[in-house]
Design a protein around this motif. Structure first.
Motif, PDB file in Angstrom:
ATOM      1  N   THR A 122      13.570  -6.003  -0.033  1.00 39.45           N
ATOM      2  CA  THR A 122      13.436  -7.454  -0.663  1.00 39.45           C
ATOM      3  C   THR A 122      12.087  -7.765  -1.359  1.00 39.45           C
ATOM      4  OG1 THR A 122      14.827  -8.252   1.075  1.00 39.45           O
ATOM      5  CG2 THR A 122      13.377  -9.588   0.423  1.00 39.45           C
ATOM      6  N   LEU A 123      10.974  -7.174  -0.656  1.00 42.87           N
ATOM      7  CA  LEU A 123       9.681  -7.286  -1.303  1.00 42.87           C
ATOM      8  C   LEU A 123       9.645  -6.632  -2.651  1.00 42.87           C
ATOM      9  CD1 LEU A 123       7.259  -6.690   1.486  1.00 42.87           C
ATOM     10  CD2 LEU A 123       7.557  -8.926   0.287  1.00 42.87           C
ATOM     11  N   TRP A 124       9.946  -5.435  -2.504  1.00 46.05           N
ATOM     12  CA  TRP A 124       9.977  -4.793  -3.908  1.00 46.05           C
ATOM     13  C   TRP A 124      10.741  -5.239  -5.099  1.00 46.05           C
ATOM     14  CZ3 TRP A 124       5.803  -1.940  -5.509  1.00 46.05           C
ATOM     15  CH2 TRP A 124       4.816  -1.870  -4.789  1.00 46.05           C
ATOM     16  N   GLN A 125      12.019  -5.755  -4.675  1.00 46.64           N
ATOM     17  CA  GLN A 125      13.014  -5.940  -5.823  1.00 46.64           C
ATOM     18  C   GLN A 125      13.186  -7.511  -6.161  1.00 46.64           C
ATOM     19  OE1 GLN A 125      16.687  -4.280  -5.264  1.00 46.64           O
ATOM     20  NE2 GLN A 125      15.918  -2.168  -5.748  1.00 46.64           N
ATOM     21  N   VAL A 126      12.570  -8.298  -5.127  1.00 38.76           N
ATOM     22  CA  VAL A 126      12.785  -9.940  -5.402  1.00 38.76           C
ATOM     23  C   VAL A 126      11.546 -10.602  -5.432  1.00 38.76           C
ATOM     24  CG1 VAL A 126      13.837 -11.902  -4.606  1.00 38.76           C
ATOM     25  CG2 VAL A 126      15.115  -9.795  -4.223  1.00 38.76           C
ATOM     26  N   ARG A 127      10.735 -10.368  -4.323  1.00 40.62           N
ATOM     27  CA  ARG A 127       9.454 -11.062  -4.000  1.00 40.62           C
ATOM     28  C   ARG A 127       8.296 -10.764  -5.062  1.00 40.62           C
ATOM     29  NH1 ARG A 127       9.905 -12.589   1.392  1.00 40.62           N
ATOM     30  NH2 ARG A 127      11.963 -13.700   1.616  1.00 40.62           N
ATOM     31  N   PHE A 128       8.061  -9.377  -5.009  1.00 41.70           N
ATOM     32  CA  PHE A 128       6.887  -9.094  -5.666  1.00 41.70           C
ATOM     33  C   PHE A 128       7.156  -9.130  -7.313  1.00 41.70           C
ATOM     34  CE2 PHE A 128       5.473  -5.734  -2.575  1.00 41.70           C
ATOM     35  CZ  PHE A 128       4.737  -6.472  -1.935  1.00 41.70           C
ATOM     36  N   PRO A 129       8.045  -8.656  -7.871  1.00 39.87           N
ATOM     37  CA  PRO A 129       8.070  -9.362  -9.305  1.00 39.87           C
ATOM     38  C   PRO A 129       7.928 -10.744  -9.559  1.00 39.87           C
ATOM     39  CG  PRO A 129      10.277  -8.592  -8.632  1.00 39.87           C
ATOM     40  CD  PRO A 129       9.326  -8.182  -7.518  1.00 39.87           C
ATOM     41  N   ARG A 130       8.566 -11.648  -8.686  1.00 37.63           N
ATOM     42  CA  ARG A 130       8.698 -12.904  -8.842  1.00 37.63           C
ATOM     43  C   ARG A 130       7.061 -13.572  -8.802  1.00 37.63           C
ATOM     44  NH1 ARG A 130      12.722 -17.621  -6.913  1.00 37.63           N
ATOM     45  NH2 ARG A 130      11.241 -19.414  -7.669  1.00 37.63           N
ATOM     46  N   VAL A 131       6.509 -12.815  -7.744  1.00 32.61           N
ATOM     47  CA  VAL A 131       4.954 -13.468  -7.467  1.00 32.61           C
ATOM     48  C   VAL A 131       4.054 -13.004  -8.594  1.00 32.61           C
ATOM     49  CG1 VAL A 131       3.026 -13.133  -5.841  1.00 32.61           C
ATOM     50  CG2 VAL A 131       5.284 -13.603  -5.005  1.00 32.61           C
ATOM     51  N   VAL A 132       4.264 -11.772  -8.843  1.00 32.63           N
ATOM     52  CA  VAL A 132       3.376 -11.406 -10.083  1.00 32.63           C
ATOM     53  C   VAL A 132       3.631 -12.159 -11.228  1.00 32.63           C
ATOM     54  CG1 VAL A 132       2.891  -9.399 -11.493  1.00 32.63           C
ATOM     55  CG2 VAL A 132       3.432  -8.866  -9.121  1.00 32.63           C
ATOM     56  N   LEU A 171       0.816  -1.061   0.059  1.00 31.88           N
ATOM     57  CA  LEU A 171      -0.010   0.160  -0.100  1.00 31.88           C
ATOM     58  C   LEU A 171       0.729   1.263  -0.038  1.00 31.88           C
ATOM     59  CD1 LEU A 171      -2.846  -1.084   2.376  1.00 31.88           C
ATOM     60  CD2 LEU A 171      -2.959  -0.696  -0.052  1.00 31.88           C
ATOM     61  N   HIS A 172       1.951   1.323   0.816  1.00 35.14           N
ATOM     62  CA  HIS A 172       2.739   2.400   0.805  1.00 35.14           C
ATOM     63  C   HIS A 172       3.446   2.705  -0.538  1.00 35.14           C
ATOM     64  CE1 HIS A 172       2.397   2.286   5.377  1.00 35.14           C
ATOM     65  NE2 HIS A 172       2.809   3.672   5.257  1.00 35.14           N
ATOM     66  N   GLY A 173       3.814   1.549  -0.988  1.00 36.00           N
ATOM     67  CA  GLY A 173       4.543   1.427  -2.473  1.00 36.00           C
ATOM     68  C   GLY A 173       3.715   2.186  -3.692  1.00 36.00           C
ATOM     69  N   ILE A 174       2.236   1.883  -3.461  1.00 40.14           N
ATOM     70  CA  ILE A 174       1.353   2.467  -4.463  1.00 40.14           C
ATOM     71  C   ILE A 174       0.835   3.954  -4.084  1.00 40.14           C
ATOM     72  CG2 ILE A 174       0.813   0.225  -5.821  1.00 40.14           C
ATOM     73  CD1 ILE A 174      -1.971   0.470  -4.084  1.00 40.14           C
ATOM     74  N   GLY A 175       1.298   4.498  -2.943  1.00 42.79           N
ATOM     75  CA  GLY A 175       1.093   5.742  -2.612  1.00 42.79           C
ATOM     76  C   GLY A 175      -0.098   5.759  -1.623  1.00 42.79           C
ATOM     77  N   LEU A 176      -0.425   4.722  -1.058  1.00 39.85           N
ATOM     78  CA  LEU A 176      -1.523   4.750   0.057  1.00 39.85           C
ATOM     79  C   LEU A 176      -0.765   4.546   1.420  1.00 39.85           C
ATOM     80  CD1 LEU A 176      -4.162   2.475  -1.776  1.00 39.85           C
ATOM     81  CD2 LEU A 176      -4.346   5.129  -1.261  1.00 39.85           C
ATOM     82  N   PRO A 177      -0.840   5.375   2.417  1.00 40.00           N
ATOM     83  CA  PRO A 177      -0.046   5.177   3.828  1.00 40.00           C
ATOM     84  C   PRO A 177      -0.692   4.547   4.621  1.00 40.00           C
ATOM     85  CG  PRO A 177      -0.613   7.657   3.544  1.00 40.00           C
ATOM     86  CD  PRO A 177      -1.068   6.943   2.084  1.00 40.00           C
ATOM     87  N   PHE A 178      -0.841   3.343   4.343  1.00 38.90           N
ATOM     88  CA  PHE A 178      -1.807   2.508   5.424  1.00 38.90           C
ATOM     89  C   PHE A 178      -1.078   1.204   5.777  1.00 38.90           C
ATOM     90  CE2 PHE A 178      -5.207   4.692   2.778  1.00 38.90           C
ATOM     91  CZ  PHE A 178      -5.609   5.301   3.908  1.00 38.90           C
ATOM     92  N   GLY A 179      -1.430   0.638   6.874  1.00 40.10           N
ATOM     93  CA  GLY A 179      -0.653  -0.617   7.545  1.00 40.10           C
ATOM     94  C   GLY A 179       0.811  -0.447   7.680  1.00 40.10           C
ATOM     95  N   PRO A 180       1.250  -1.444   8.565  1.00 40.83           N
ATOM     96  CA  PRO A 180       2.564  -1.336   9.048  1.00 40.83           C
ATOM     97  C   PRO A 180       3.562  -1.600   7.837  1.00 40.83           C
ATOM     98  CG  PRO A 180       1.461  -3.543   9.451  1.00 40.83           C
ATOM     99  CD  PRO A 180       0.358  -2.890   8.742  1.00 40.83           C
TER     100      PRO A 180
END
Lengths: 254, 344
Positions: B60-70, B41-50
């Motif tokens: 790690t999430l944005w560079q490794v995990r997210f592209p792989r999962v997508v 959510l933070h990444g897409i500009g919505l400042p919610f959640g931890p």
């Protein structure tokens, strides 16, 4: 409506139809009869537009059949094939509804439910509605396919052996339905094997033998014992019973 | 859409979202689902959640995990939609994208690039060639199997087998010609893996998958009619040749897009549409979207398993799907032989 002139067809160098000329008009039931291999199914394929003749012309409403596009053609003529196959397990009701496909996105689409229900009622397949097609018996498949053809609501209806695998009652029902279509202004062409059945339901009988039309006229004219006997290479008796013509093979006892 | 179809599509969507969130958090660096969602959510500009507590978490999430999962989602959806489409075109529930030779054609073309170290498209050379190889193979199978202006299904499938054999021979030649490093690369590509996925891969694949699935939805209704057989489908107004050509291009596009970056991942296109058909019946208007969702779910789960089952090692995902898909294919074969509707 449908007119064939000097139509010849050869399949793999083998002549199947030779200079066949005939026509079908609105409001009539035409029976196509003849011995095995006479070219009945081929002639029906030519009428349906599946097969382009190697010579001669076929016109529907004055336009050559080859110039018709698939969709407008599907709104003018429906075809009941001889074989009833389906690749996937669609339910009988879904198969009948497939007949409505040419009318998608037209004003007639609104009537889909009504037309499908009536087609199923007229072919007595309502109890089969939720059965999957591959699990139906041969006769049940035939009636379901016929219901699909009825649902297509076209002015020209071509039936390839509509009574095959049907019991007595349903044979009668299918052909009565064909008659009803004709009285509603449709033209019906049916390939039939039973000459008595053809005599009972057809306005005209076209007799094919070896790819040529040997007789074309009202049942009483065409169903002549000598003619039929010659064409089928088997002696027959034509009997009149209660004002109906019955054609029965003369039994030869060795 | 029936209640059942709605429930299936809804259920698959929920399961897919849940799987994606959990999968993104799993790995050597574990991140709880709440933090995954927060980071997204933070990444897409919505400042919610931890945000992730671990200092490397976000990266790690944005560079490794997210592209792989997508990419897993996209590849699964593509393969599965391609399977549904192909089975519809061939009127045979046993048809699989591999059958027309897309996979082996793509693998052969990719192997050429690897062995001869072709680099005319830079880092994209292998995927581009794989795509072209798949497309060329599919189109040639189609053209070779055409006779008298129409395509007999049996001829098409048999031609596919022959072309598959040819491409297989070419692939073997490339393995023979290649040096040790090239061989290793080809073998791993053949096994199929989503390891090392980058955003650029996702950006290349996404439009193809989007267009492919959209195209499949457009032809869905006509595919239903094709079940009647070519002739009867024509009788109800379907332009069979055009439908077949369009569908084959869609199949080639979807499969090649999936194969380009993920390698050969077999049987997803076979298993998922079949399971969907068992739940909601064969109507393509539900089958296509439900298969795409189901394929995405299956591949997301398979990839999660592939990279977490053995610590500090990656199982080839293609091996996993074949392990499950092979016996399934056999079961389907036995079953189809018994039922009248199986062979068409």
């Amino acid at each position: 409506m449908l007119s064939l002139s000097e139509v010849s067809v050869g399949l793999a160098g083998h002549p199947i139809l030779h200079r066949v000329s005939t026509s079908v008009s609105p409001g009539e039931v035409v029976a196509l009869v003849g011995p095995n291999g006479a070219g009945k199914t081929t002639l029906l394929s030519v009428m349906a537009g599946d097969l382009a003749p190697s010579a001669g012309t076929v016109t529907l409403d004055g336009t050559p059949l080859s110039a018709w596009k698939q969709l407008p053609l599907a709104r003018r003529r429906a075809v009941l094939p001889q074989e009833h196959r389906l690749a996937f397990g669609f339910r009988a009701a879904e198969v009948v509804r497939m007949g409505r496909a040419p009318w998608a996105r037209t004003a007639s689409e609104a009537a889909d439910d009504e037309v499908v229900a009536s087609a199923m009622a007229r072919t007595d397949i309502e109890p089969l509605a939720s059965r999957t097609f591959p699990t139906l018996s041969g006769g049940e498949k035939g009636r379901t396919s016929f219901a699909r053809v009825l649902a297509q609501t076209t002015p020209l209806v071509l039936l390839d052996e509509p009574t095959a695998a049907l019991d007595l009652r349903h044979q009668d029902q299918v052909l009565a339905e064909a008659r009803r279509l004709a009285s509603g202004g449709s033209a019906v062409v049916a390939v039939l094997h039973d000459l008595s059945v053809a005599a009972a339901y057809a306005d005209r009988i076209v007799v094919l033998a070896a790819g040529e039309i040997v007789a074309d006229g009202p049942p009483r004219e065409v169903l002549d014992a000598d003619l039929i006997g010659t064409v089928y290479e088997h002696p027959v008796d034509v009997i009149e019973h209660d004002g109906r013509l019955l054609v029965v093979p003369s039994r030869i006892h060795p | 859409m029936s209640l059942r179809a709605g429930a299936l599509i809804g259920g698959l969507t929920v399961a897919l979202v849940a799987t994606v969130v959990v999968a993104a958090g799993r790995g050597q660096l574990a991140i709880p689902p709440a933090e995954v969602v927060g980071s997204f959510l933070h990444g897409i500009g919505l400042p919610f959640g931890p945000l992730p507590e671990h200092p490397q978490g976000d990266v790690t999430l944005w560079q490794v995990r997210f592209p792989r999962v997508v990419l897993a989602v996209l590849v699964g959806a593509a393969l599965s939609a391609a399977g549904a489409l192909m089975q519809g075109v061939f009127g045979n529930p046993l048809a699989e994208p591999g059958v027309v030779g897309v996979s082996s054609g793509a693998a052969f073309a990719a192997a050429i690039a690897i062995v001869y170290q072709l680099t005319f498209f830079g880092a994209w050379t292998i995927p581009v060639l794989a795509f072209l190889g798949g497309l060329v193979t599919t189109v040639s199978v189609y053209l070779l199997s055409r006779a008298d202006g129409r395509t007999e299904v049996v001829t098409l499938v048999l031609t596919g087998i022959a072309v598959n054999a040819l491409a297989g021979a070419g692939l073997a030649l490339m393995l023979f010609l290649g040096d040790t490093q090239a061989r290793e690369e080809i073998v791993f590509w053949q096994l199929g893996s989503l390891n090392g996925t980058r955003w650029i891969y996702v950006a290349v694949v996404a439009p193809f998958v989007g267009l492919g699935v959209l195209g499949a939805l457009i032809v869905a209704r006509s595919l239903d009619l094709l079940a009647l057989g070519d002739r009867a489908a024509r009788h109800v107004g379907v332009n069979v040749e055009r439908l077949r050509m369009f569908s084959i291009v869609l199949v080639a596009m979807l499969t090649a897009a999936a194969v380009s970056f993920a390698g050969i991942i077999a049987f997803v296109g076979l298993v998922v549409p079949h399971l969907v058909r068992m739940v909601v019946g064969p109507g393509h208007r539900v089958l296509v979207p439900a298969s795409a969702l189901g394929g995405a779910l299956l591949l997301s789960l398979a990839d999660l398993f592939a990279r977490t089952a053995v610590p500090y090692a990656e199982l080839p995902i293609g091996m996993l799907t074949s392990l499950v898909g092979g016996p399934f294919f056999f079961w389907l074969l036995r079953r189809s032989r018994r039922s009248a509707g199986g062979w068409a």
